[in-house]
Design a protein around this motif. Sequence first.
Motif, PDB file in Angstrom:
ATOM      1  N   LEU A 174       0.913  -0.654  -0.052  1.00 16.77           N
ATOM      2  CA  LEU A 174       0.425   0.137  -0.253  1.00 16.77           C
ATOM      3  C   LEU A 174       1.161   1.009   0.359  1.00 16.77           C
ATOM      4  O   LEU A 174       1.440   1.991   1.133  1.00 16.77           O
ATOM      5  N   VAL A 175       1.109   1.909  -1.144  1.00 13.98           N
ATOM      6  CA  VAL A 175       1.935   2.845  -1.070  1.00 13.98           C
ATOM      7  C   VAL A 175       0.702   4.120  -1.577  1.00 13.98           C
ATOM      8  O   VAL A 175       0.448   3.557  -2.859  1.00 13.98           O
ATOM      9  N   PHE A 176       1.035   5.820  -1.755  1.00 15.46           N
ATOM     10  CA  PHE A 176      -0.312   6.712  -2.011  1.00 15.46           C
ATOM     11  C   PHE A 176       1.183   7.470  -3.103  1.00 15.46           C
ATOM     12  O   PHE A 176       2.473   8.076  -2.429  1.00 15.46           O
ATOM     13  N   GLN A 177       0.673   7.130  -4.617  1.00  9.46           N
ATOM     14  CA  GLN A 177       2.589   7.954  -5.397  1.00  9.46           C
ATOM     15  C   GLN A 177       1.254   9.118  -5.443  1.00  9.46           C
ATOM     16  O   GLN A 177       2.071  11.142  -5.857  1.00  9.46           O
ATOM     17  N   ASP A 178      -0.292   9.560  -4.988  1.00  9.28           N
ATOM     18  CA  ASP A 178      -0.738  10.843  -5.747  1.00  9.28           C
ATOM     19  C   ASP A 178      -1.649  10.607  -4.748  1.00  9.28           C
ATOM     20  O   ASP A 178      -2.415  10.237  -3.862  1.00  9.28           O
TER      21      ASP A 178
END
Length: 441
Positions: free
Chosen positions: A317-321
């Motif tokens: 789970l990674v938020f790029q935006d």
Amino acid sequence: IQQVLFWGILLIIPSPSGSVADVVLACSLVEEGGGMGGRLAGAGALFTRDEATLVLRDLPVTADESLDTVTPFAPPAPDPENLIFEATVTSLEIPEADSLLHADCNEQEVTCEISRYFPRGPEGTEPSPEDAFFIGSLQLEGGGVSLTLVLRTQPIPAEQEEDGGRPLRQSKLDLPLSPSGTILNEVVFVVFTRLQSLTAPLGGSALIDCGYKEATPSQEVALEWRLQHKGHGRRILQLRAGREGEEPTVHPEREGASVEPGLVLEEGNVSLTLTNVKVADEGTYICTVGSGVYQAQQVIQLHITQTPSVTLTPNQLVFQDDTPQRVICHCDHYYPLDVQVEWFSLSPSASEPVPISNGVYFSSHRQHSDGTYSLSAYISVSPSEDLTGATFSCIVSHHSLSEPITASITVSAPEESQLWSMVGGVLSFVLFLFGLFMLLR
């Protein structure tokens, strides 16, 4: 153990081979009713229940019971209205008698019902008025032993008749009473199970316990196992065994169903083994044993379980935006249907996880060809500066699990994700060069 059973009184008497006990149980005499109280038009036969007592005499038990505080059972004064069935057990064994003795200590109830019984065949079609039969059903609460006893009334010995006169007779059943006011019986046939309910894993094996004891061995024993489930029934296996060197004949009607023919006559063991258990095998199993003129049965419940497989997507789970991401908890191939899914979140600064009650969505149950079910539950996670290092956990509880299954995912920082992607790319390139070098050697 003291002398008082939850549903009766225990009398323990020492004997040369150990101890024996008289178990006194509160029962119900169940009979088809008559008139408005027993039959209503279009409603079929109703049943009447009268208070009764069953006294099982001299049951062998282990010799570890205290004899110091035992109060002997004292029957009330003879009364033709009383229904006291006194049953001797001289020619056969009552299985698991100790469990009846320890029922009170284990805070278990023993339910008891008695009703009329009519043996099969010419010998039992027209019993004399003094030669009646009854069937008793004893069940230990909580899934322990269950006994079905066939009782045959016994004549009152001449020396026990008062002054040679006719004995007192029970008013409802019109049967002679002993001087102590009881209806004398002998236990002549028993069908039993030590386990009224069991659970088996999907694809595994199940041993469904059933056995019988008889006072006088007959020439032939017949066994039938049936399965009832949701209003449908089918035969699983039948067996016939003779006692004069004849080989038992076994007809299984379910693949993988078997009994041990040699144990049927030697030990009275008619337990059913099922291999490769399927969801379709779940239900109520009826073990019916017939020997000579007697026939009785036991009912055992078989439950099937399959542990769910729990996974999360995505696996990172990674938020790029600023786009929210959906985290899905997959619970796959479980049985039975009931499953509980809960979501929790744990921030890096918190010491305890917090349940997520809002924004949890569930799919419908999906049933597979093997009868198992699957379900998905998901949450939507919006990006935030405080989320890096936060953990989201899906906790699944199910009947087949001794403790819940937990699947968790932690929010990673974007640079951590990019770094690991670069490391993964370099490793892949090195492995490619190594493979190319090995091919060109």
